[in-house]
Design a protein around this motif. Structure first.
Motif, PDB file in Angstrom:
ATOM      1  N   LEU A 198      32.032  69.518  44.272  1.00 31.94           N
ATOM      2  CA  LEU A 198      32.319  68.251  44.949  1.00 31.94           C
ATOM      3  C   LEU A 198      31.351  67.171  44.494  1.00 31.94           C
ATOM      4  N   LEU A 199      30.091  67.541  44.331  1.00 31.85           N
ATOM      5  CA  LEU A 199      29.112  66.562  43.853  1.00 31.85           C
ATOM      6  C   LEU A 199      29.553  66.023  42.494  1.00 31.85           C
ATOM      7  N   ILE A 200      29.937  66.929  41.606  1.00 29.89           N
ATOM      8  CA  ILE A 200      30.350  66.511  40.272  1.00 29.89           C
ATOM      9  C   ILE A 200      31.573  65.597  40.352  1.00 29.89           C
ATOM     10  N   ALA A 201      32.582  66.046  41.112  1.00 28.10           N
ATOM     11  CA  ALA A 201      33.813  65.272  41.215  1.00 28.10           C
ATOM     12  C   ALA A 201      33.522  63.887  41.788  1.00 28.10           C
ATOM     13  N   ASP A 202      32.720  63.834  42.850  1.00 23.97           N
ATOM     14  CA  ASP A 202      32.377  62.554  43.481  1.00 23.97           C
ATOM     15  C   ASP A 202      31.734  61.614  42.497  1.00 23.97           C
ATOM     16  N   VAL A 203      30.707  62.123  41.844  1.00 23.22           N
ATOM     17  CA  VAL A 203      29.934  61.283  40.933  1.00 23.22           C
ATOM     18  C   VAL A 203      30.848  60.719  39.846  1.00 23.22           C
ATOM     19  N   VAL A 204      31.652  61.599  39.265  1.00 26.42           N
ATOM     20  CA  VAL A 204      32.481  61.168  38.147  1.00 26.42           C
ATOM     21  C   VAL A 204      33.555  60.171  38.578  1.00 26.42           C
ATOM     22  N   VAL A 205      34.218  60.471  39.690  1.00 24.90           N
ATOM     23  CA  VAL A 205      35.277  59.565  40.143  1.00 24.90           C
ATOM     24  C   VAL A 205      34.703  58.191  40.475  1.00 24.90           C
ATOM     25  N   LEU A 206      33.576  58.182  41.170  1.00 23.88           N
ATOM     26  CA  LEU A 206      32.989  56.894  41.549  1.00 23.88           C
ATOM     27  C   LEU A 206      32.569  56.096  40.322  1.00 23.88           C
ATOM     28  N   ILE A 207      32.001  56.785  39.334  1.00 26.03           N
ATOM     29  CA  ILE A 207      31.573  56.068  38.140  1.00 26.03           C
ATOM     30  C   ILE A 207      32.780  55.540  37.375  1.00 26.03           C
ATOM     31  N   ALA A 208      33.820  56.371  37.328  1.00 24.56           N
ATOM     32  CA  ALA A 208      35.037  55.908  36.670  1.00 24.56           C
ATOM     33  C   ALA A 208      35.545  54.638  37.338  1.00 24.56           C
ATOM     34  N   MET A 209      35.509  54.628  38.662  1.00 24.85           N
ATOM     35  CA  MET A 209      35.963  53.439  39.397  1.00 24.85           C
ATOM     36  C   MET A 209      35.086  52.235  39.103  1.00 24.85           C
ATOM     37  N   MET A 210      33.794  52.539  39.010  1.00 29.24           N
ATOM     38  CA  MET A 210      32.828  51.478  38.795  1.00 29.24           C
ATOM     39  C   MET A 210      33.150  50.674  37.536  1.00 29.24           C
TER      40      MET A 210
END
Ligand code: ATP
Ligand code: MG
Lengths: 437, 256
Positions: free
Chosen positions: A296-308
Motif C-alpha cells: 500500500l505504501l508503494i502504491a500510494d506513493v506512486v499514484v500520488l506522484i503520478a498525479m502530481m
C-alpha cells in the motif's frame, strides 16, 4: 459490567491503544483537511467557469475530475488504514475474545465490548484531528496566497459531517466483522495464535521442489513484478497502473521465490552465525506479515506522484497532492510499524527463548537491531525501486525535476526513519533480562 | 561415590518476593546428582517440580542458596558465561516446549549448534540425523504451528539432544506423546544415560515412565519428601514401589 471490562482491557494494551488513537488522529486531520480543500477547489472552479470562456470550461472539467479522483483516492486510502488499524487492534485481542466466548459470552455482548473500546478511542482521536485540521487551514492558505493562488480554502461545515460519518461507518463494520469472525471461530482461536499472526502457511522450502509449471508461474510473477520498470515509458498515468499490478507480482515473488531462497541461503551459508541466522528468520516473518501494508505504501506513493505530474494544476490542487502525499506516507509508515508492533507480544516470548537456549543479552540486542534495520531498509529499497520507474517515466516525459525527486525521496526516508527509531525502541523495551543470574 | 555433576544447597525460591503476593515455592532443597544418574522427579501438580528443575539448571534464579554444575558455582557466573555454559553442557526440554514459533522446525533444532558456531554443512547433517531419529524428517521445513503437539514435543527433544549435552533437564518430556513414542524416548534417554554417561533429570507424572530412572525424588509443597533408589531392584519391583508410594501419597492427600 461489560463497560468496566472493556475499559480495563483498553488499559491493559496501552501502547496499542495509543497507536490506534494516533492513526485515527492523523487520518482525521488529513481527511478533514481534504474534504475542505476538495470542496473549496470545486467551488472556486465553478466561479472561474461562470466568468471565463470555453477554454476554461475544458480545464475545469479536467481539473474537476482530478479533484474528484484525488478525493476518492485519499478517502479510499484512509479507509483502508482505518480498517487495518481497527483490525489489528481487535486481532491482538483474539485470545481474550475467544476466552470470553468459550465462557459463554453472547455475540451482542462481544460486539458491545469491542465497540465500547473502539469508540472510546475515537472520542479522543477524532476531535483532536479535526482541531489540528482547522489549525492547519490558515497555514496552508498563507502558502497558497504566496504561490499566487486564485482561491483559498474555506471551512466547509459539512466536511466534518462527511468525515465523521465515513469513519464511524468503517469502524462500526470492521468491528462487527471481527466480532462475528471471532464468534464463529472462537474455539479454534483459543487453541492457536493464527488470527494474530495472520495464518502464515507459506511453504518456506518450495523453491527447490519446483515442477516445470511452478517454475513457469514463478517467471510469470517476476515479469509482473517488473512490469513498471519494463513499461516505464508509458507515461506517468500508465505507470501508476503498472505499479499496482507490480505489487501483486511482488507479493508472489516475495512469498514464492525470494523468501524461500533467503531461508535456504541462511540455512546453507549462515547457520554458524547465530545472530545472522535467527535475525534472518525474524526478518522473514516480518516481511510475510507486513506485506500488504508496504504494498500500500508503494502504491500510494506512486499514484500520488503520478498525479502530481500528470497535469498542469492550480496551486490549490498541487497543494492537495503534496499534503496527501506527506500524510499518506506518514500514515502508511505507521501502519507498517503498527503491524510489527502487533506481533511484538509473541516476539517477546521468543527473545526469552533465545535467552534460555544460550544467547547472550548482547547477541539478542544485535538480533533485534539487525532484524529491524534490514526490515526497514528492505521496505525503503523496494519502494525506491518502484519509485525509480516513475522517475524514469518523468524524465522521458520531460517533467522530472531534481528538486521534486529530492523532496519526495526525503519525505519517504524521513517517515521510514521515524518509524524505524520508534520500532527499535519498542523492541529494546520488550526484552528486559530477568534479574541477572 | 561418583563424581558430582549437579548440586544444590539450601535452595529457596520465592516468587514475587517483596510484594503482596509473594509465594514461597521451594523451601530448603538440598540435592546432589552424580554423573550418570537418571533422576526422576514426581509430585502433585503445583508442588514445585518445574520450579525445582528450573532453579537447579540456570533457567531461573533461586532466591537463596547455591547451585553447582560440574563444580562451577553457576550463580556467580556472568550472564554471558551462563549462555555458553547452557549450550555447551545442558539440554533443556521445557514443559511447554518453548519453540520459536516464527522459525521452522529445522531452525529450532539447529539453535544450539548455531550458537556453538558449527559449520552449516555439519549442522545440516546433524539436524537431519536427529530428525530421522525423532521421526521428524517430513516436518523439518514447517513452522511449529503446522505441527501436532507430539511433533512439537519431539522438536523440543531434538533441540535438547542435538549438542550432545552432558546433562539433560526434561520437564514432562512425554506429556504429549503416545505410549509407544514415550517408551522410545525413554529408551533413548536410557541409552544415552548408560552408554554415554549422560546425566538426566526428568519430571514426570507417570509411574511407568518413572520406572526407567535410577533414582526418584518426590516433591510435595516445595519440599523433597521422599526418595527411592532403584539399586538392585528389577524394573517390576521398582515400578511396584513407585506405584505404592505415589498411591499412598494420593490416598493421604484425599484424606487430608
Ligand atoms: N512465575 C510464577 N510466579 C508466581 N508463582 C509461581 C510461578 N511459577 C510457579 N508458581 C507457583 O509455584 C508453585 C509451584 O509451581 P510449579 O510450576 O513448580 O509446579 P509443578 O510441580 O511443576 O506443577 P505441574 O505438575 O502442574 O507442572 C505453584 O503453586 C505455582 O502457582
Ligand atoms: Mg510443571
Amino acid at each position: 459490567m461489560i463497560g468496566k471490562d472493556a475499559i480495563r482491557s483498553l488499559k491493559a494494551s496501552k501502547s496499542k491503544a495509543l497507536f490506534y488513537c494516533l492513526t485515527f488522529y492523523l487520518t482525521s486531520t488529513l481527511m478533514f483537511l481534504f474534504f475542505n480543500m476538495a470542496e473549496s477547489a470545486t467551488q472556486g472552479k465553478a466561479e472561474i467557469f461562470v466568468t471565463n470562456n470555453m477554454v476554461d470550461l475544458t480545464k475545469y472539467i479536467l481539473n474537476g475530475n482530478m479533484g474528484n479522483i484525488m478525493m476518492v483516492f485519499v478517502v479510499v486510502m484512509c479507509s483502508i488504514d482505518i480498517v487495518f488499524t481497527n483490525d489489528f487492534y481487535v486481532r491482538t485481542k483474539a485470545k481474550e475474545l475467544a476466552i470470553r466466548l468459550i465462557s459463554g459470552a453472547t455475540y451482542t455482548q462481544l460486539l458491545k465490548y469491542l465497540l465500547i473500546q473502539t469508540f472510546l478511542m475515537l472520542v479522543v482521536a477524532i476531535p483532536l484531528g479535526v482541531l489540528s485540521g482547522l489549525a492547519l487551514i490558515p497555514l496552508i492558505n498563507h502558502i497558497l496566497i504566496q504561490q499566487g493562488s486564485d482561491f483559498i480554502i474555506t471551512i466547509q461545515s459539512f466536511a466534518i459531517v462527511e468525515y465523521i460519518s465515513i469513519t464511524l461507518f468503517l469502524v462500526f463494520w470492521t468491528t462487527v466483522l471481527n466480532a462475528s469472525f471471532a464468534y464463529k471461530n472462537g474455539a479454534v482461536l483459543m487453541l492457536s495464535d493464527n488470527m494474530k499472526t495472520g495464518a502464515n502457511k507459506e511453504k518456506l522450502m518450495g523453491f527447490y521442489s519446483s515442477s516445470f509449471t511452478q517454475i513457469l508461474a514463478k517467471i510469470f510473477w517476476i515479469f509482473v513484478a517488473l512490469l513498471p520498470i519494463i513499461f516505464s515509458n508509458n507515461g506517468t498515468g500508465g505507470i501508476a497502473v503498472f505499479v499496482i499490478a507490480g505489487c501483486v507480482g511482488l507479493d508472489h515473488v516475495l512469498k514464492e521465490i525470494l523468501l524461500p531462497l533467503f531461508s535456504t541461503f541462511t540455512r546453507k551459508r549462515k547457520m554458524h552465525k547465530p545472530v545472522v541466522a535467527y535475525a534472518n528468520g525474524f526478518l522473514r516473518q516480518d516481511i510475510l506479515v507486513s506485506g500488504i501494508t508496504f504494498y500500500l505504501l508503494i502504491a500510494d506513493v506512486v499514484v500520488l506522484i503520478a498525479m502530481m505530474f500528470t497535469r498542469n494544476d492550480t496551486p490549490l490542487e498541487k497543494m492537495l497532492v503534496w499534503v496527501s502525499f506527506i500524510f499518506i506516507v506518514i500514515l502508511q509508515s505507521m501502519a507498517i510499524m503498527f503491524r510489527l508492533e502487533t506481533d511484538l507480544s509473541s516476539r517477546k516470548r521468543e527473545f526469552q527463548i533465545l535467552d534460555q537456549t544460550g544467547f547472550e543479552e548482547k547477541q539478542i540486542r544485535k538480533v533485534m537491531n539487525r532484524e529491524i534495520t534490514l526490515f526497514y531498509g528492505f521496505v525503503l529499497f523496494i519502494t525506491l525501486f518502484y519509485l525509480s520507474a516513475v522517475y524514469i517515466a518523468l524524465i522521458r516525459a520531460g517533467l522530472f525535476t531534481v528538486m521534486n525527486a529530492v523532496v519526495i525521496t526525503g519525505v519517504l526516508v524521513m517517515a521510514l526513519l521515524g518509524v524505524y527509531i520508534l520500532t527499535l525502541s519498542f523492541y529494546r523495551n520488550s526484552f528486559v533480562k530477568k534479574a541477572a543470574l | 561415590m561418583g563424581e558430582i555433576v549437579l548440586e544444590a544447597r539450601h535452595l529457596k525460591k520465592i516468587y514475587n518476593a517483596n510484594s503482596l503476593n509473594a509465594y514461597e515455592a521451594l523451601h530448603d532443597i538440598n540435592i546432589q546428582v552424580e554423573k550418570g544418574e537418571f533422576i526422576g522427579v514426581m509430585g502433585p501438580s503445583g508442588s514445585g517440580k518445574s520450579t525445582f528443575i528450573n532453579n537447579i539448571s540456570t533457567i531461573d534464579t533461586p532466591t537463596e542458596g547455591k547451585v553447582f554444575i560440574n563444580g562451577k558455582n553457576v550463580l556467580a557466573m556472568s550472564a554471558n558465561d551462563i549462555g555458553h555454559f547452557r549450550y555447551q553442557n545442558l539440554g533443556f526440554i521445557f514443559q511447554d516446549f518453548n519453540l520459536l514459533d516464527t522459525h521452522t522446525i529445522y531452525e529450532n533444532i539447529a539453535l544450539p549448534l548455531s550458537l556453538a558456531g558449527v559449520d552449516p554443512a555439519e549442522i545440516e547433517t546433524r539436524v537431519k540425523e536427529m530428525a530421522q531419529k525423532m521421526d521428524m524428517t517430513d516436518q523439518l521445513y514447517k513452522l511449529p504451528s503446522e505441527c501436532s503437539g507430539g511433533q512439537r514435543q519431539r522438536t523440543a527433544i531434538a533441540r535438547a539432544l542435538i549438542n550432545n549435552p552432558s546433562i539433560i533437564i526434561a520437564d514432562e518430556p512425554t506429556g504429549n506423546l503416545d505410549s509407544q513414542n514415550s517408551e522410545e524416548l525413554l529408551e533413548l534417554f536410557q541409552k544415552l544415560n548408560r552408554e554415554d554417561g549422560v546425566t538426566v533429570v526428568m519430571v514426570t507424572h507417570d509411574a511407568f515412565i518413572a520406572s526407567y530412572t535410577s533414582r526418584l525424588i518426590f516433591i510435595r509443597d516445595g519440599n523433597i519428601t521422599s526418595e527411592i533408589q532403584k539399586g538392585d531392584m528389577d524394573e517390576d519391583e521398582y515400578f511396584q514401589k513407585i506405584v505404592a508410594i505415589s498411591s499412598s501419597r494420593k490416598r493421604r492427600s484425599r484424606i487430608s
